[in-house]
Motif scaffolding. Structure first.
Motif, PDB file in Angstrom:
ATOM      1  N   ALA A  45     -12.951  -7.212   2.315  1.00  0.00           N
ATOM      2  CA  ALA A  45     -12.433  -7.704   3.596  1.00  0.00           C
ATOM      3  C   ALA A  45     -13.065  -6.950   4.769  1.00  0.00           C
ATOM      4  O   ALA A  45     -13.390  -5.771   4.659  1.00  0.00           O
ATOM      5  CB  ALA A  45     -10.912  -7.542   3.633  1.00  0.00           C
ATOM      6  N   ALA A  46     -13.210  -7.654   5.868  1.00  0.00           N
ATOM      7  CA  ALA A  46     -13.828  -7.058   7.067  1.00  0.00           C
ATOM      8  C   ALA A  46     -12.781  -6.260   7.842  1.00  0.00           C
ATOM      9  O   ALA A  46     -12.201  -6.735   8.811  1.00  0.00           O
ATOM     10  CB  ALA A  46     -14.423  -8.157   7.938  1.00  0.00           C
ATOM     11  N   ILE A  47     -12.511  -5.050   7.373  1.00  0.00           N
ATOM     12  CA  ILE A  47     -11.540  -4.177   8.042  1.00  0.00           C
ATOM     13  C   ILE A  47     -12.140  -2.788   8.173  1.00  0.00           C
ATOM     14  O   ILE A  47     -13.156  -2.490   7.557  1.00  0.00           O
ATOM     15  CB  ILE A  47     -10.199  -4.097   7.254  1.00  0.00           C
ATOM     16  CG1 ILE A  47     -10.465  -3.628   5.823  1.00  0.00           C
ATOM     17  CG2 ILE A  47      -9.471  -5.421   7.281  1.00  0.00           C
ATOM     18  CD1 ILE A  47      -9.214  -3.422   5.021  1.00  0.00           C
ATOM     19  N   ARG A  48     -11.488  -1.950   8.961  1.00  0.00           N
ATOM     20  CA  ARG A  48     -11.971  -0.579   9.122  1.00  0.00           C
ATOM     21  C   ARG A  48     -11.800   0.184   7.814  1.00  0.00           C
ATOM     22  O   ARG A  48     -10.812   0.008   7.112  1.00  0.00           O
ATOM     23  CB  ARG A  48     -11.204   0.120  10.235  1.00  0.00           C
ATOM     24  CG  ARG A  48     -11.935   0.036  11.566  1.00  0.00           C
ATOM     25  CD  ARG A  48     -11.340   0.979  12.581  1.00  0.00           C
ATOM     26  NE  ARG A  48     -10.060   0.527  13.070  1.00  0.00           N
ATOM     27  CZ  ARG A  48      -9.912  -0.532  13.870  1.00  0.00           C
ATOM     28  NH1 ARG A  48     -10.938  -1.232  14.244  1.00  0.00           N
ATOM     29  NH2 ARG A  48      -8.730  -0.865  14.307  1.00  0.00           N
ATOM     30  N   LYS A  49     -12.775   1.056   7.537  1.00  0.00           N
ATOM     31  CA  LYS A  49     -12.746   1.803   6.278  1.00  0.00           C
ATOM     32  C   LYS A  49     -13.016   3.277   6.545  1.00  0.00           C
ATOM     33  O   LYS A  49     -13.852   3.623   7.367  1.00  0.00           O
ATOM     34  CB  LYS A  49     -13.810   1.246   5.329  1.00  0.00           C
ATOM     35  CG  LYS A  49     -13.554  -0.206   4.957  1.00  0.00           C
ATOM     36  CD  LYS A  49     -14.714  -0.842   4.229  1.00  0.00           C
ATOM     37  CE  LYS A  49     -14.313  -2.204   3.713  1.00  0.00           C
ATOM     38  NZ  LYS A  49     -14.946  -3.321   4.340  1.00  0.00           N
ATOM     39  N   LEU A  50     -12.263   4.112   5.864  1.00  0.00           N
ATOM     40  CA  LEU A  50     -12.446   5.556   5.961  1.00  0.00           C
ATOM     41  C   LEU A  50     -12.575   6.076   4.537  1.00  0.00           C
ATOM     42  O   LEU A  50     -11.750   5.755   3.678  1.00  0.00           O
ATOM     43  CB  LEU A  50     -11.224   6.174   6.668  1.00  0.00           C
ATOM     44  CG  LEU A  50     -11.198   7.679   6.891  1.00  0.00           C
ATOM     45  CD1 LEU A  50     -12.391   8.136   7.730  1.00  0.00           C
ATOM     46  CD2 LEU A  50      -9.906   8.073   7.603  1.00  0.00           C
ATOM     47  N   HIS A  51     -13.634   6.857   4.281  1.00  0.00           N
ATOM     48  CA  HIS A  51     -13.875   7.337   2.921  1.00  0.00           C
ATOM     49  C   HIS A  51     -13.686   8.849   2.848  1.00  0.00           C
ATOM     50  O   HIS A  51     -14.320   9.580   3.593  1.00  0.00           O
ATOM     51  CB  HIS A  51     -15.299   6.950   2.488  1.00  0.00           C
ATOM     52  CG  HIS A  51     -15.522   7.133   1.027  1.00  0.00           C
ATOM     53  ND1 HIS A  51     -16.764   7.285   0.480  1.00  0.00           N
ATOM     54  CD2 HIS A  51     -14.658   7.193  -0.014  1.00  0.00           C
ATOM     55  CE1 HIS A  51     -16.653   7.423  -0.836  1.00  0.00           C
ATOM     56  NE2 HIS A  51     -15.382   7.370  -1.151  1.00  0.00           N
ATOM     57  N   VAL A  52     -12.785   9.293   1.987  1.00  0.00           N
ATOM     58  CA  VAL A  52     -12.580  10.714   1.728  1.00  0.00           C
ATOM     59  C   VAL A  52     -13.000  10.943   0.279  1.00  0.00           C
ATOM     60  O   VAL A  52     -12.256  10.636  -0.648  1.00  0.00           O
ATOM     61  CB  VAL A  52     -11.096  11.111   1.943  1.00  0.00           C
ATOM     62  CG1 VAL A  52     -10.897  12.592   1.665  1.00  0.00           C
ATOM     63  CG2 VAL A  52     -10.640  10.758   3.352  1.00  0.00           C
ATOM     64  N   ALA A  53     -14.224  11.432   0.108  1.00  0.00           N
ATOM     65  CA  ALA A  53     -14.803  11.532  -1.238  1.00  0.00           C
ATOM     66  C   ALA A  53     -14.373  12.820  -1.941  1.00  0.00           C
ATOM     67  O   ALA A  53     -15.016  13.855  -1.838  1.00  0.00           O
ATOM     68  CB  ALA A  53     -16.325  11.457  -1.152  1.00  0.00           C
ATOM     69  N   VAL A  54     -13.248  12.755  -2.644  1.00  0.00           N
ATOM     70  CA  VAL A  54     -12.764  13.901  -3.419  1.00  0.00           C
ATOM     71  C   VAL A  54     -12.319  13.429  -4.806  1.00  0.00           C
ATOM     72  O   VAL A  54     -11.927  12.280  -4.976  1.00  0.00           O
ATOM     73  CB  VAL A  54     -11.564  14.628  -2.744  1.00  0.00           C
ATOM     74  CG1 VAL A  54     -11.982  15.319  -1.460  1.00  0.00           C
ATOM     75  CG2 VAL A  54     -10.406  13.681  -2.491  1.00  0.00           C
ATOM     76  N   TYR A  55     -12.400  14.331  -5.762  1.00  0.00           N
ATOM     77  CA  TYR A  55     -11.875  14.063  -7.099  1.00  0.00           C
ATOM     78  C   TYR A  55     -10.414  14.492  -7.143  1.00  0.00           C
ATOM     79  O   TYR A  55      -9.969  15.295  -6.333  1.00  0.00           O
ATOM     80  CB  TYR A  55     -12.652  14.854  -8.160  1.00  0.00           C
ATOM     81  CG  TYR A  55     -14.050  14.346  -8.406  1.00  0.00           C
ATOM     82  CD1 TYR A  55     -14.279  13.103  -8.994  1.00  0.00           C
ATOM     83  CD2 TYR A  55     -15.151  15.122  -8.058  1.00  0.00           C
ATOM     84  CE1 TYR A  55     -15.561  12.636  -9.219  1.00  0.00           C
ATOM     85  CE2 TYR A  55     -16.443  14.672  -8.284  1.00  0.00           C
ATOM     86  CZ  TYR A  55     -16.646  13.421  -8.864  1.00  0.00           C
ATOM     87  OH  TYR A  55     -17.912  12.968  -9.084  1.00  0.00           O
ATOM     88  N   ASP A  56      -9.685  13.976  -8.140  1.00  0.00           N
ATOM     89  CA  ASP A  56      -8.299  14.409  -8.339  1.00  0.00           C
ATOM     90  C   ASP A  56      -8.344  15.715  -9.123  1.00  0.00           C
ATOM     91  O   ASP A  56      -8.080  15.774 -10.313  1.00  0.00           O
ATOM     92  CB  ASP A  56      -7.506  13.348  -9.106  1.00  0.00           C
ATOM     93  CG  ASP A  56      -6.038  13.733  -9.235  1.00  0.00           C
ATOM     94  OD1 ASP A  56      -5.611  14.679  -8.542  1.00  0.00           O
ATOM     95  OD2 ASP A  56      -5.323  13.091 -10.015  1.00  0.00           O
ATOM     96  N   ASP A  57      -8.707  16.762  -8.424  1.00  0.00           N
ATOM     97  CA  ASP A  57      -8.892  18.075  -9.028  1.00  0.00           C
ATOM     98  C   ASP A  57      -8.178  19.083  -8.139  1.00  0.00           C
ATOM     99  O   ASP A  57      -8.394  19.092  -6.928  1.00  0.00           O
ATOM    100  CB  ASP A  57     -10.402  18.367  -9.086  1.00  0.00           C
ATOM    101  CG  ASP A  57     -10.713  19.746  -9.640  1.00  0.00           C
ATOM    102  OD1 ASP A  57      -9.987  20.721  -9.325  1.00  0.00           O
ATOM    103  OD2 ASP A  57     -11.707  19.857 -10.380  1.00  0.00           O
ATOM    104  N   PRO A  58      -7.323  19.939  -8.716  1.00  0.00           N
ATOM    105  CA  PRO A  58      -6.559  20.910  -7.910  1.00  0.00           C
ATOM    106  C   PRO A  58      -7.443  21.800  -7.030  1.00  0.00           C
ATOM    107  O   PRO A  58      -6.986  22.328  -6.024  1.00  0.00           O
ATOM    108  CB  PRO A  58      -5.829  21.745  -8.958  1.00  0.00           C
ATOM    109  CG  PRO A  58      -5.760  20.881 -10.172  1.00  0.00           C
ATOM    110  CD  PRO A  58      -6.977  20.006 -10.140  1.00  0.00           C
TER     111      PRO A  58
END
Length: 144
Positions: A45-58
């Motif tokens: 979809a044509a919407i605003r996107k924000l990417h937070v590139a992290v793994y599910d790692d403590p």
């Protein structure tokens, strides 16, 4: 079942499969997608996107993204938009970002913010590292 879980009128939490459903995005009038993962896709979809590139790692540093994500969600809400925050399973990373938002802009305590997100999506379970980052954030917010 695909669904976006409503945390507030302007905020949803979800897993990647639901968040990437253009039908659900349209249905809930979502205008901003915050993808808190390294590998999950964005909806088309044509919407605003924000990417937070992290793994599910403590050991991952999600803390440094709390303010920018919380502010983006609030700005979207202020202009009448709605945000969805998601990660692969909608349990740890996305929940942590939603809790940080509620603490900063909803002025909730960590305990109350966690409860509010858990009420919206009962499977949430931020990993121990993210929980300690939220505790640190709560202390920081108390100073402001």
């Amino acid at each position: 079942m695909l669904q976006l879980c409503r945390v507030t009128n302007a905020l949803f939490i979800s897993n990647a499969r639901s968040a990437c459903s253009d039908e659900l995005i349209q249905q809930e009038a979502v205008t901003l997608c915050i993808n808190v993962s390294k590998q999950q896709p964005f909806p088309s979809a044509a919407i605003r996107k924000l990417h937070v590139a992290v793994y599910d790692d403590p050991n991952e540093d999600l803390y440094s993204h709390f303010d920018s994500c919380a502010d983006a969600i609030q700005q979207e809400a202020d202009r009448g938009g709605r945000s969805v925050v998601y990660c692969k399973n909608g349990r740890s990373r996305s929940a942590t970002v939603c809790v940080a938002y509620l603490m900063k802009h909803g002025r909730l305590t960590l305990k109350d913010a966690l409860q509010k997100v858990k009420t919206a999506r009962h499977v949430i379970d931020p990993n121990p590292g993210f929980l300690s980052q939220l505790q640190r954030y709560e202390q920081e917010l108390k100073k402001t």
